[in-house]
Design an enzyme around this catalytic site. Structure first.
Site, short mmCIF file in Angstrom:
data_model
loop_
_atom_site.label_atom_id
_atom_site.label_comp_id
_atom_site.label_asym_id
_atom_site.label_seq_id
_atom_site.Cartn_x
_atom_site.Cartn_y
_atom_site.Cartn_z
N HIS A 261 49.99 51.99 75.12
CA HIS A 261 49.69 52.26 76.53
C HIS A 261 49.81 51.00 77.38
O HIS A 261 49.97 51.08 78.60
CB HIS A 261 48.28 52.82 76.65
CG HIS A 261 48.00 53.49 77.97
ND1 HIS A 261 48.52 54.73 78.30
CD2 HIS A 261 47.27 53.10 79.04
CE1 HIS A 261 48.12 55.06 79.52
NE2 HIS A 261 47.36 54.09 79.99
N TYR B 30 50.11 65.56 100.24
CA TYR B 30 51.17 66.25 100.96
C TYR B 30 52.18 65.28 101.56
O TYR B 30 53.05 65.69 102.33
CB TYR B 30 50.56 67.13 102.05
CG TYR B 30 49.54 68.08 101.50
CD1 TYR B 30 48.19 67.79 101.58
CD2 TYR B 30 49.93 69.26 100.89
CE1 TYR B 30 47.23 68.65 101.05
CE2 TYR B 30 48.98 70.13 100.35
CZ TYR B 30 47.65 69.82 100.44
OH TYR B 30 46.71 70.68 99.91
N HIS C 54 49.10 59.34 89.75
CA HIS C 54 47.67 59.35 90.07
C HIS C 54 47.42 60.05 91.40
O HIS C 54 48.19 59.91 92.34
CB HIS C 54 47.14 57.92 90.17
CG HIS C 54 46.89 57.31 88.83
ND1 HIS C 54 46.29 56.08 88.69
CD2 HIS C 54 47.14 57.74 87.57
CE1 HIS C 54 46.20 55.78 87.40
NE2 HIS C 54 46.71 56.77 86.71
N ARG D 167 53.22 58.38 80.45
CA ARG D 167 52.22 58.40 79.38
C ARG D 167 52.84 58.94 78.09
O ARG D 167 53.83 59.68 78.13
CB ARG D 167 51.02 59.26 79.78
CG ARG D 167 50.34 58.84 81.08
CD ARG D 167 49.27 59.86 81.45
NE ARG D 167 48.53 59.47 82.66
CZ ARG D 167 48.88 59.82 83.89
NH1 ARG D 167 49.97 60.55 84.08
NH2 ARG D 167 48.16 59.43 84.93
N ARG E 90 52.82 50.83 79.66
CA ARG E 90 52.65 51.45 80.98
C ARG E 90 52.03 50.46 81.95
O ARG E 90 52.47 50.34 83.10
CB ARG E 90 51.78 52.70 80.83
CG ARG E 90 51.39 53.40 82.12
CD ARG E 90 50.68 54.70 81.78
NE ARG E 90 49.88 55.22 82.86
CZ ARG E 90 50.33 56.02 83.82
NH1 ARG E 90 51.61 56.35 83.85
NH2 ARG E 90 49.52 56.48 84.76
#
Length: 402
Positions: free
Chosen positions: A323, A358, A349, A206, A326
């Site tokens: 953007h 995890y 995300h 970003r 991206r």
């Protein structure tokens, strides 16, 4: 004033009023004092049924103090914002949504009078008033979140935001640039931003993440950039360095070998010195600002010589945004066969399944994704493409001494 007709019960009591209607009274669960019901009933049986249901609610812990909902919604919403621990940028957005779209309708009244019918009418009014669907969805989500807290605090028994699908935000499709178009913009933009354009397309970070990048975050030999922080630009013009939006935002991202060579040249001429030096800076040596970069970007689009009608027609968009690089990079990564989890890793995300936080993606697969993007670059540009030298600015001396 009530007459003498009454009826003593194990829990509470019912009595007939002079009007002929029946009233219930019951012990307040918090004070033990008798308090009247909120409404009256046409028959004694109706009143007794209401009292029985009320007793059940109290025993199950579902009773809500009828006076609690008289809290002013505007004041409750302001307190809700302060207690969320939101980032400065998110707080600014929520304050704007409340001020412009929610408080004009609900701000002066109590929480308890916000009914499903009023919520439906409010949302319809926004849409009829030509407020964008995405903004209406955001406003609905904020209102719903505030009222869920009101339920938790015992101010109301049920959230009145019950419109199916109203919180869903159908974002408009954004343009996907071709590799040739990406390089055309990179060639047309001011030299200090060439590597930024290429990194945006092929690492998919970003703008705020680029603005906070330091030299020590880039491993040119391995072709990896590590995202550790991001820059937020508030409407007041204040710049703040913060942690990424979520734990998933702190991540290593691999980029193609061709971009490593571009970054090497960029750091040589434009990056700040030292491990903590910024990778990308503005023309006067300060931090990059999204507000200032907008003009640089639109100028490059115009100078690129690209007919952008194709990209805009395919997406239905009316402009090409920074953007969108991206979005382009994520599409390229998907085309290489990257899995959903791998794409989410690159994008930074979070997922709805907390367990995925995890789970760590293998670095080898991320390198393969970057390698696939490199193949796309070489195919578009030609394997034998001669790499341009350092782009000199007007009046800048030739480093070769010529």
């Amino acid at each position: 004033m009530a007459n003498s007709k009454g009826n003593r019960r194990r829990f509470g009591s019912v009595r007939q009023l002079r009007s002929g209607r029946w009233q219930i009274r019951y012990p307040d669960p918090e004070t033990g004092l008798l308090r009247p019901g909120e409404e009256t009933y046409p028959t004694k049986t109706d009143a007794e049924i209401a009292l029985t249901l009320l007793e059940a609610d109290i025993k199950r812990g579902r009773w809500v103090d009828p006076d609690a909902g008289q809290v002013n919604f505007g004041e409750f919403a302001d307190a809700w914002l302060k207690e969320r621990g939101l980032s400065d940028r998110t707080l600014e957005r929520y304050e704007g949504v409340l001020r412009l779209y929610i408080k004009p309708t609900f701000g002066s009244g109590p929480v308890a009078v916000i009914t499903p019918a009023r919520v439906r009418s409010w949302r319809t009014g926004l849409l009829d008033g030509e407020v964008g669907p995405a903004t209406v969805a955001k406003s609905y989500r904020v209102l719903r979140a505030i009222l869920y807290t009101a339920v938790d605090d015992g101010l109301i028994t049920r959230n009145p935001c019950r419109i199916s699908g109203a919180a869903a935000e159908d974002s408009a499709e954004r343009p996907v640039l071709t590799v040739q178009e990406v390089y055309a913009v990179a060639a047309a933009i001011e030299p200090r931003y060439r590597a930024l354009v290429l990194m945006a397309a092929f690492s998919t970070l970003r703008f705020g993440e680029f603005a906070a990048l330091q030299r020590r975050d880039i491993d040119l030999e391995r072709g990896i950039v590590r995202v550790r922080r991001a820059q937020a630009e508030l409407q007041t013009g204040t710049l703040k360095i913060k942690n990424p939006k979520s734990a998933a935002g702190v991540r290593p991202v691999a980029f193609p070998a061709s971009i490593a060579a571009e970054l090497t040249e960029h750091l040589r001429w434009f990056g700040e010195d030292g491990p903590s030096g910024l990778v990308f800076v503005g023309p006067r040596g300060g931090r990059m600002r999204r507000s200032n970069f907008h003009n640089v970007w639109t100028t490059a689009l115009q100078k690129s010589g690209v007919d952008w009608s194709r990209a805009m027609a395919e997406s239905g968009a009316d402009s090409i945004r920074f953007h969108d690089l991206r979005h382009t990079g994520n599409t390229l990564a998907a085309d290489t066969g990257a899995s959903t989890r791998e794409l989410m890793h690159r994008m930074g995300h979070s997922t709805m399944d907390a367990a995925l936080r995890y789970q760590h993606m293998r670095g080898e697969r991320d390198q393969l994704i970057a390698g696939g993007m490199e193949s796309a670059i070489r195919k578009a540009q030609g394997k034998g493409r001669k790499r341009a030298g350092k782009p000199r600015l007007a009046g800048e001396p030739d480093p070769s001494g010529a």
